[in-house]
Design a protein around this motif. Structure first.
Motif, PDB file in Angstrom:
ATOM      1  N   GLU A 180     -38.264  -0.233  21.914  1.00 42.48           N
ATOM      2  CA  GLU A 180     -38.431  -0.699  20.549  1.00 42.48           C
ATOM      3  C   GLU A 180     -38.504   0.492  19.612  1.00 42.48           C
ATOM      4  O   GLU A 180     -39.159   1.487  19.913  1.00 42.48           O
ATOM      5  CB  GLU A 180     -39.723  -1.509  20.408  1.00 42.48           C
ATOM      6  N   GLY A 181     -37.734   0.355  18.509  1.00 41.97           N
ATOM      7  CA  GLY A 181     -37.685   1.423  17.519  1.00 41.97           C
ATOM      8  C   GLY A 181     -36.472   2.308  17.639  1.00 41.97           C
ATOM      9  O   GLY A 181     -36.160   3.082  16.731  1.00 41.97           O
ATOM     10  N   ASP A 182     -35.779   2.187  18.824  1.00 42.22           N
ATOM     11  CA  ASP A 182     -34.549   2.981  18.954  1.00 42.22           C
ATOM     12  C   ASP A 182     -33.441   2.421  18.033  1.00 42.22           C
ATOM     13  O   ASP A 182     -33.528   1.288  17.565  1.00 42.22           O
ATOM     14  CB  ASP A 182     -34.037   2.940  20.392  1.00 42.22           C
ATOM     15  N   SER A 183     -32.442   3.259  17.868  1.00 39.81           N
ATOM     16  CA  SER A 183     -31.205   2.794  17.209  1.00 39.81           C
ATOM     17  C   SER A 183     -30.132   2.605  18.289  1.00 39.81           C
ATOM     18  O   SER A 183     -29.910   3.511  19.126  1.00 39.81           O
ATOM     19  CB  SER A 183     -30.702   3.809  16.175  1.00 39.81           C
ATOM     20  N   VAL A 184     -29.498   1.464  18.263  1.00 46.38           N
ATOM     21  CA  VAL A 184     -28.503   1.131  19.304  1.00 46.38           C
ATOM     22  C   VAL A 184     -27.154   0.799  18.618  1.00 46.38           C
ATOM     23  O   VAL A 184     -27.139   0.106  17.599  1.00 46.38           O
ATOM     24  CB  VAL A 184     -28.976  -0.048  20.162  1.00 46.38           C
ATOM     25  N   THR A 185     -26.095   1.260  19.244  1.00 47.46           N
ATOM     26  CA  THR A 185     -24.740   0.972  18.727  1.00 47.46           C
ATOM     27  C   THR A 185     -23.932   0.293  19.815  1.00 47.46           C
ATOM     28  O   THR A 185     -23.817   0.820  20.945  1.00 47.46           O
ATOM     29  CB  THR A 185     -24.009   2.251  18.297  1.00 47.46           C
ATOM     30  N   LEU A 186     -23.382  -0.868  19.464  1.00 45.60           N
ATOM     31  CA  LEU A 186     -22.455  -1.566  20.364  1.00 45.60           C
ATOM     32  C   LEU A 186     -21.004  -1.333  19.860  1.00 45.60           C
ATOM     33  O   LEU A 186     -20.725  -1.496  18.671  1.00 45.60           O
ATOM     34  CB  LEU A 186     -22.749  -3.063  20.388  1.00 45.60           C
ATOM     35  N   ILE A 187     -20.152  -0.948  20.748  1.00 44.73           N
ATOM     36  CA  ILE A 187     -18.747  -0.661  20.378  1.00 44.73           C
ATOM     37  C   ILE A 187     -17.855  -1.656  21.087  1.00 44.73           C
ATOM     38  O   ILE A 187     -17.921  -1.832  22.314  1.00 44.73           O
ATOM     39  CB  ILE A 187     -18.345   0.773  20.767  1.00 44.73           C
ATOM     40  N   CYS A 188     -16.955  -2.304  20.281  1.00 48.67           N
ATOM     41  CA  CYS A 188     -15.998  -3.275  20.836  1.00 48.67           C
ATOM     42  C   CYS A 188     -14.647  -2.555  20.997  1.00 48.67           C
ATOM     43  O   CYS A 188     -14.055  -2.085  20.011  1.00 48.67           O
ATOM     44  CB  CYS A 188     -15.848  -4.479  19.912  1.00 48.67           C
ATOM     45  N   SER A 189     -14.191  -2.456  22.177  1.00 45.31           N
ATOM     46  CA  SER A 189     -12.877  -1.830  22.420  1.00 45.31           C
ATOM     47  C   SER A 189     -11.921  -2.885  22.989  1.00 45.31           C
ATOM     48  O   SER A 189     -12.358  -3.783  23.712  1.00 45.31           O
ATOM     49  CB  SER A 189     -13.006  -0.641  23.366  1.00 45.31           C
ATOM     50  N   SER A 190     -10.662  -2.732  22.613  1.00 45.86           N
ATOM     51  CA  SER A 190      -9.659  -3.697  23.113  1.00 45.86           C
ATOM     52  C   SER A 190      -8.276  -3.025  23.141  1.00 45.86           C
ATOM     53  O   SER A 190      -8.013  -2.057  22.429  1.00 45.86           O
ATOM     54  CB  SER A 190      -9.608  -4.948  22.239  1.00 45.86           C
ATOM     55  N   ASP A 191      -7.406  -3.564  23.966  1.00 42.59           N
ATOM     56  CA  ASP A 191      -5.994  -3.116  24.047  1.00 42.59           C
ATOM     57  C   ASP A 191      -5.155  -4.164  23.329  1.00 42.59           C
ATOM     58  O   ASP A 191      -5.086  -5.319  23.782  1.00 42.59           O
ATOM     59  CB  ASP A 191      -5.579  -2.984  25.507  1.00 42.59           C
ATOM     60  N   SER A 192      -4.480  -3.754  22.245  1.00 44.25           N
ATOM     61  CA  SER A 192      -3.646  -4.700  21.481  1.00 44.25           C
ATOM     62  C   SER A 192      -2.632  -3.920  20.657  1.00 44.25           C
ATOM     63  O   SER A 192      -2.789  -2.727  20.413  1.00 44.25           O
ATOM     64  CB  SER A 192      -4.510  -5.567  20.568  1.00 44.25           C
ATOM     65  N   SER A 234     -24.112  -1.923  14.853  1.00 46.28           N
ATOM     66  CA  SER A 234     -25.259  -1.011  14.967  1.00 46.28           C
ATOM     67  C   SER A 234     -26.578  -1.743  14.672  1.00 46.28           C
ATOM     68  O   SER A 234     -26.609  -2.599  13.773  1.00 46.28           O
ATOM     69  CB  SER A 234     -25.090   0.168  13.998  1.00 46.28           C
ATOM     70  N   ILE A 235     -27.587  -1.395  15.470  1.00 43.58           N
ATOM     71  CA  ILE A 235     -28.944  -1.948  15.243  1.00 43.58           C
ATOM     72  C   ILE A 235     -29.896  -0.740  15.121  1.00 43.58           C
ATOM     73  O   ILE A 235     -30.015   0.045  16.083  1.00 43.58           O
ATOM     74  CB  ILE A 235     -29.414  -2.845  16.400  1.00 43.58           C
ATOM     75  N   SER A 236     -30.432  -0.584  13.955  1.00 43.08           N
ATOM     76  CA  SER A 236     -31.397   0.516  13.765  1.00 43.08           C
ATOM     77  C   SER A 236     -32.832  -0.041  13.940  1.00 43.08           C
ATOM     78  O   SER A 236     -33.084  -1.200  13.604  1.00 43.08           O
ATOM     79  CB  SER A 236     -31.230   1.131  12.373  1.00 43.08           C
ATOM     80  N   LYS A 237     -33.686   0.771  14.562  1.00 44.55           N
ATOM     81  CA  LYS A 237     -35.080   0.346  14.840  1.00 44.55           C
ATOM     82  C   LYS A 237     -35.076  -0.993  15.559  1.00 44.55           C
ATOM     83  O   LYS A 237     -35.575  -2.007  15.070  1.00 44.55           O
ATOM     84  CB  LYS A 237     -35.894   0.261  13.565  1.00 44.55           C
ATOM     85  N   ILE A 238     -34.504  -0.950  16.717  1.00 46.63           N
ATOM     86  CA  ILE A 238     -34.372  -2.163  17.518  1.00 46.63           C
ATOM     87  C   ILE A 238     -35.745  -2.667  17.931  1.00 46.63           C
ATOM     88  O   ILE A 238     -36.678  -1.890  18.139  1.00 46.63           O
ATOM     89  CB  ILE A 238     -33.455  -1.911  18.725  1.00 46.63           C
ATOM     90  N   SER A 239     -35.821  -3.960  18.050  1.00 46.27           N
ATOM     91  CA  SER A 239     -37.084  -4.572  18.499  1.00 46.27           C
ATOM     92  C   SER A 239     -36.785  -5.502  19.647  1.00 46.27           C
ATOM     93  O   SER A 239     -35.619  -5.780  19.955  1.00 46.27           O
ATOM     94  CB  SER A 239     -37.737  -5.341  17.341  1.00 46.27           C
ATOM     95  N   SER A 240     -37.789  -5.948  20.291  1.00 49.05           N
ATOM     96  CA  SER A 240     -37.572  -6.843  21.426  1.00 49.05           C
ATOM     97  C   SER A 240     -36.884  -8.121  20.974  1.00 49.05           C
ATOM     98  O   SER A 240     -36.264  -8.827  21.762  1.00 49.05           O
ATOM     99  CB  SER A 240     -38.920  -7.176  22.103  1.00 49.05           C
ATOM    100  N   TYR A 241     -36.972  -8.372  19.674  1.00 50.80           N
ATOM    101  CA  TYR A 241     -36.286  -9.542  19.138  1.00 50.80           C
ATOM    102  C   TYR A 241     -34.783  -9.409  19.311  1.00 50.80           C
ATOM    103  O   TYR A 241     -34.074 -10.402  19.403  1.00 50.80           O
ATOM    104  CB  TYR A 241     -36.652  -9.706  17.656  1.00 50.80           C
ATOM    105  N   ASP A 242     -34.269  -8.164  19.317  1.00 49.79           N
ATOM    106  CA  ASP A 242     -32.844  -7.928  19.438  1.00 49.79           C
ATOM    107  C   ASP A 242     -32.324  -8.041  20.870  1.00 49.79           C
ATOM    108  O   ASP A 242     -31.144  -7.915  21.138  1.00 49.79           O
ATOM    109  CB  ASP A 242     -32.488  -6.524  18.914  1.00 49.79           C
ATOM    110  N   SER A 243     -33.274  -8.233  21.812  1.00 49.65           N
ATOM    111  CA  SER A 243     -32.837  -8.403  23.213  1.00 49.65           C
ATOM    112  C   SER A 243     -32.010  -9.683  23.310  1.00 49.65           C
ATOM    113  O   SER A 243     -32.289 -10.685  22.630  1.00 49.65           O
ATOM    114  CB  SER A 243     -34.045  -8.464  24.139  1.00 49.65           C
ATOM    115  N   GLY A 244     -31.014  -9.677  24.191  1.00 51.96           N
ATOM    116  CA  GLY A 244     -30.208 -10.866  24.403  1.00 51.96           C
ATOM    117  C   GLY A 244     -28.774 -10.508  24.817  1.00 51.96           C
ATOM    118  O   GLY A 244     -28.423  -9.334  25.036  1.00 51.96           O
TER     119      GLY A 244
END
Length: 600
Positions: free
Chosen positions: A486-498, A521-531
């Motif tokens: 909790e509190g970290d910043s997390v980045t999800l990257i979507c990659s695709s071939d097209s 991107s999720i800054s200051k992640i919390s357990s709420y962002d789990s999923g």
């Protein structure tokens, strides 16, 4: 001619007399020329004391019992008979224009005033009347010597001078002293009608034809019509010849006998009749040819032939000559055509450093004033190496995965080239067409074709196949590794071939849309962002979701607890693994920990 003079023939004097009576004739026989004047001379005597009562000339025969006729009273003689004597002694007469009827015996008779005083001078004068005849051979040959004789039926005085005529004209000015005319080495010009006459007389003998035989001469050929002769005309050749007897005529075309007779006719003349002609004149004395004449027959062009000066293959850069031959009279003018376009004139058409642009159908046209004709067409097929090699793509425009695509290699070459296809540097096929059915992105790349024949090769420019396809291999990556606290910043990257690259991205937490763009991107992640998270990649050809990834956010309490047990925690893709220790959390403990963290 000199005026007629008396023709006197001196013969033996024959006397008839007695002592006191007498009569004598100067000529007992006279040979007179027809149409001449004859003088019959005589003298007579009679006794003194007698007186002449009548003196006249008479002729025989006399019928018995009849008186002797007086010729001066005879109508046949009265106009022609002239008494030149007297009544004393001279009894001469002149008889003019004698004819054959005048051939008789003539007597002088006189009577006196005394009984019994009558005298008849017998035997009298015998008059013979002759004409002139020319005697000559019927036929003589040129070069012979010929003797012509002027003959009479009785003998004329030696003092007779003969005159000769040819064709009614005096032959010479000389007056021959004999009755013969000698023609030495007779010529054809000596032929004609010959007659003779005596000088001083008007009578001319009947003409006799002197026929001089000679071989042919002056042989010539004339052409009718004169002037230009055109094929199809009717033409007549005439052979003239001076010869005696008339010659037989033969006709020759070149050296070949083609006819006989003075006329040689050709109807509907053709060029085959063009040649030198001559005639031969022949008789029994010789033969002779005419000079040759040429029949020059005019005709329109025919047999127009086009030939090429080289055999075999014509290669670009060669020099080529086309030759047009034509049979025509007069010679034709030549025009050259490439296809239907005029390109030159003259019998020769030359092309130096020939190129494929000269490949075409050629023909020549032969023309003169009588017509025109084309040759058959000849094709110039110029060999050359490939050039202008290029690739076209069908269909044009955008290519989508699954389409059927055709690559076409075009190349200008002669002979036609063989085609090879390359993708990159790899050979992939041959033939002008390279087809790909149900194309995929694997077929994307640079393509080129190579055109090759025996004269060279050429490679086309590169074309690129750019295959459009919808997104695939869509995945989500999380930046960083290790535990997410909790509190970290997390980045999800979507990659695709097209293709084209996807520009539209959507993010979903479970099924709920939470954002767009390639990066979430999720800054200051919390357990709420789990999923569970997934992304959707979209281009104009389609869309696709990634697989879901699970974010497990650890609370600080749990992290400390894990650390108390010497366990490291990393959450990624829903997997919790121990870090730096040999033990793992049990599934139950792991679920409990994640649940609690999620509740928090």
């Amino acid at each position: 001619m000199a005026p007629p003079l008396p023709l006197i023939f001196l013969l033996m004097i024959y006397g008839v007399s007695s002592a006191d009576w007498g009569l004598s004739y100067s000529h007992s026989h006279i040979c007179a020329l027809k149409d001449s004047s004859v003088i019959m001379s005589c003298t007579y005597t009679y006794p003194t004391g007698y007186q002449i009562m009548k003196a006249f000339w008479t002729k025989s025969p006399i019928k018995v019992g009849e008186e002797h006729p007086d010729l001066s009273e005879d109508p046949e003689y009265s106009q022609r008979l002239q008494y030149l004597g007297d009544k004393h002694q001279n009894c001469t007469i002149r008889l003019s224009h004698v004819t054959q009827k005048d051939a008789h015996q003539y007597y002088f008779r006189f009577t006196t005033d005394k009984p019994g005083g009558t005298w008849l001078g017998t035997p009298g004068v015998t008059l013979t009347v002759t004409d002139l005849q020319v005697e000559s051979p019927e036929r003589v040959t040129e070069g012979d010597s010929v003797r012509l004789t002027c003959k009479s039926s009785c003998t004329l005085t030696d003092r007779a001078t003969f005159i000769w005529y040819r064709n009614s004209q005096p032959l010479t000015e000389r007056r021959d002293t004999n009755n013969e005319l000698l023609l030495q080495s007779v010529r054809r010009e000596d032929a004609g009608r010959y007659s003779c006459a005596l000088h001083g007389h008007t009578y001319i003998s009947p003409a006799v034809h002197l026929n001089v035989m000679y071989p042919p001469r002056s042989i010539s050929v004339s052409i009718s019509p004169s002037g230009e002769i055109v094929e199809g005309d009717s033409v007549t050749l005439s052979c003239s010849s001076d010869s005696n007897p008339p010659a037989e005529i033969s006709w020759f075309k070149g050296g070949t006998l083609v006819g006989s007779g003075r006329i040689y006719s050709i109807s509907k003349i053709s060029s085959n009749d063009s040649r030198e002609y001559k005639c031969k004149s022949i008789n029994e004395h010789g033969e002779k040819y005419s000079d040759a004449v040429t029949l020059n027959v005019m005709y329109s062009p025919r047999s127009v032939l086009l030939s090429i000066n080289r055999s075999g293959e014509i290669v670009e850069g060669d020099s080529v000559t086309l030759n047009c031959s034509s049979d025509s009279n007069p010679p034709a003018e030549i025009s050259w055509f490439k296809g239907g376009t005029f390109v030159g004139s003259g019998r020769i058409y030359s092309i130096s450093n020939i190129s494929s642009d000269h490949s075409a159908e050629y023909k020549c046209k032969s023309i003169n004033e009588y017509g025109a004709k084309y040759s058959d067409v000849v094709s110039l097929n110029v060999m050359h190496p490939p050039r202008s090699t290029s690739v076209s793509i069908s269909p044009s425009g955008e290519i989508v995965e699954g389409d059927s695509v055709t690559l076409n290699c075009s190349s200008d070459s002669n002979p036609p080239a063989e085609i090879s296809w390359f993708k990159g540097g790899t050979f992939v096929g041959s033939g002008r067409i390279y087809s790909i059915s149900k194309i995929s992105s694997d077929h994307s790349g640079e393509y080129k074709c190579k055109s090759i024949n025996k004269h060279g090769e050429e490679v086309s420019d590169v074309v690129t196949l750019n295959i459009m396809y919808p997104p695939r291999n869509v995945s989500v990556s999380i930046n960083g590794s290790g535990e997410i606290v909790e509190g970290d910043s997390v980045t999800l990257i979507c990659s695709s071939d097209s293709n084209p690259p996807a520009l539209n991205f959507s993010w979903f937490k479970r099924e709920k849309f939470v954002g767009s763009a390639r990066i979430y991107s999720i800054s200051k992640i919390s357990s709420y962002d789990s999923g569970e998270y997934k992304c959707k990649s979209i281009n104009k050809h389609g869309e696709k979701y990634s697989n879901a990834v699970t974010l497990c956010v650890m609370s600080v309490k749990w992290v400390l607890w894990f650390k108390a047990f010497g366990v490291g925690v990393a959450v990624g893709g829903g997997v919790v693994v121990g870090l730096g220790g040999a033990s793992f959390l049990s599934k139950k403990n792991r679920r409990t920990a994640m649940k609690e963290s999620a509740v928090r």
